[in-house]
Design an enzyme around this catalytic site. Sequence first.
Site, PDB file in Angstrom:
ATOM      1  N   LYS A   1       0.815  -1.222   0.000  1.00 39.97           N
ATOM      2  CA  LYS A   1       0.000   0.000   0.000  1.00 39.97           C
ATOM      3  C   LYS A   1       0.847   1.270   0.000  1.00 39.97           C
ATOM      4  CE  LYS A   1      -4.176  -1.874   0.152  1.00 39.97           C
ATOM      5  NZ  LYS A   1      -5.068  -1.772  -1.026  1.00 39.97           N
TER       6      LYS A   1
ATOM      7  N   GLU B   1     -10.124   5.431   2.861  1.00 41.70           N
ATOM      8  CA  GLU B   1     -10.859   4.284   3.382  1.00 41.70           C
ATOM      9  C   GLU B   1      -9.838   3.219   3.737  1.00 41.70           C
ATOM     10  OE1 GLU B   1     -10.143   4.561   0.241  1.00 41.70           O
ATOM     11  OE2 GLU B   1      -9.481   2.537  -0.291  1.00 41.70           O
TER      12      GLU B   1
ATOM     13  N   SER C   1       1.832  -9.563  -0.724  1.00 40.35           N
ATOM     14  CA  SER C   1       1.496  -8.136  -0.713  1.00 40.35           C
ATOM     15  C   SER C   1       1.646  -7.498   0.656  1.00 40.35           C
ATOM     16  CB  SER C   1       0.070  -7.938  -1.227  1.00 40.35           C
ATOM     17  OG  SER C   1      -0.831  -8.723  -0.468  1.00 40.35           O
TER      18      SER C   1
END
Lengths: 394, 256
Positions: free
Chosen positions: A85, A107, A374
């Site tokens: 991210k 969010e 990830s």
Amino acid sequence: MSKGRFGIHGGQYMPETLMNAVIELEEAYNHYKEDAEFNAELQDLLNNYAGRPSRLYYAAHMTEDLGGAKIYLKREDLNHTGAHKINNVLGQVLLAKKMGKTRVIAETGAGQHGVATATAAALMGMECEVFMGKEDTERQALNVYRMRLLGAKVHPVTSGTATLKDAVSETMREWTSRVADTHYVIGSTMGPHPFPTIVRDFQAVISKEMKEQCLKAEGKLPDAVLACVGGGSNAIGSFYHFIEDESVRLIGCEAAGRGVNTAQTAATIATGREGIFHGMKSYFCQDEFGQIAPVYSISAGLDYPGIGPEHAMLYDNGRAEYVPVTDDESVEAFEYLSRIEGIIPAIESAHAVAHAMKIAPKMEKNQIIIITISGRGDKDCAAIARYRGEDIHE
Amino acid sequence: MNKIKSAFENGKAFIPFITCGDPDLETTEKLVYAMEEAGANLIELGIPFSDPTAEGPVIQDANVRALTGGVTTDKIFEMVEKIRVHTQIPMVFMTYANVVFSYGSERFIKRASELGMDGIILPDLPYEEKAEFDPICKKYDMALISLIAPTSQERISMIAKDANGFVYCVSSLGVTGERSGITTDIGSMVEKVKQAKDIPCAIGFGISTPEQAKNMAKYADGVIVGSAIVKICAQYGKECVKYVKEYVKSMKEAIQ
């Protein structure tokens, strides 16, 4: 057709109140993506703050155990804040700052994107507010604390199913009420144009590095790249630079929850159909009258009823495959990778590990699979323990 | 013949919004008749959506109540059919793009038109995306209502030139819901619309009191009120009809 189309998907299905904001964002992005100073600044942040390039690790034990293709792990879990991210967030928050914005909102599902946004906001001196489904604030209490520690304000969202889709809706509502000084840092390759493109470009560093690293290690391209897909940001980042290399299979692993034949699933490609939601046209889990389905997955980060428009196009044109992976399979993969390689993956990433465990044994020993890890799984330990019947709390 | 024009022919128009099926479709039908009797000139019928991103908590909750009660697009069409036996008051649907798209855009718009609906408002459909729906609406004489917002600025003229029915002027930033004060320069927004096209303008978002309605009516051709009415429905449930009627009457009188 309007701007930002991926085949028939994408577009800008947004309230009029936000149209000038997304137009301004597109203009700013088009300017800064060609700006040498901006790119140098971002590269410096990626390298020296986030810790890029991330490692491409040869998983020797897993390869030997499964007895088929060679398995490499793209270690996005080693990035600062523990997930992919941060790649997107550093880009977007830097862009917002250049645009003169002083406040960012976001969010978050599992909390990884919220933590990354709070981190970048702390670094760049921006005000930060994060919207998180109330159910997720309970599933991921540690991440709520991390965001607060970083100076962000966390709003639990109680509307709808109180999960990721409701957090997105609430952040959009917040953006319509305060848009002049505020940038909405969308966390996945979704939403109205230009977000799916911006997020993909900032995440494409994953496949850019992967390609170079694989060529260096093996002298050839991988045979398959696997990544988990919710909205699809780590997957599009992992796929992007391989789209032109047709020999490379691109496999997105969706969260099937308790199974695609149950109502408790979040597998959009397997169970959804074309729709318009959250600013984009794409595939969504919905009923016959277009009401968005209350989806379910053990993974808060994949618990979303849609998929990014570029994935929808890659599915339509057959360039990428999308497969459902259940909670049970993911939890087994979570435990498997922890034991065999000493790497605890995020439960999201474990969906991709689970599918690799299915296909690797059927592949030749000279073939190569890359799995994008990830994120790291520390955040999931308590929830997985509870799934296995152990009552531990953070 | 589209009936929207007639809503603006006798002074300032009062345009109430209700969510279909809140608390049930029988009550929605009664509300339409009561609001017409109380002086409403055009009625917005909300088709509930699971994730209404332009709505504040009051209308969000109404959508949840209606959907939980089992309301569907088809049941709402059946209700409209019954209503049209009794009244020809102009009516428009207000819903989200996916409700129309997933039904089949042409199938939805054709059915709505045949049942006597006059238009449709889709708050998540900006000017840039309207080409997908507008030709179908034109084909069936349904007005696809355009919205302008306080942030629209130079976009107003472009939007207004291509608008049909009336222009929905969003009074404030944010989502639907009552507000204590409206600070936007509504007058200049409306003026920009009128410069581009001779089309009625109605103001909505945040209006709840007769004083606010009276003040807003100075600048525009009509006033839209949603959350304040939906709040009465939430409070009184099936008994809401007489209270809504009184409220609509007071609002209509205020803007006369």
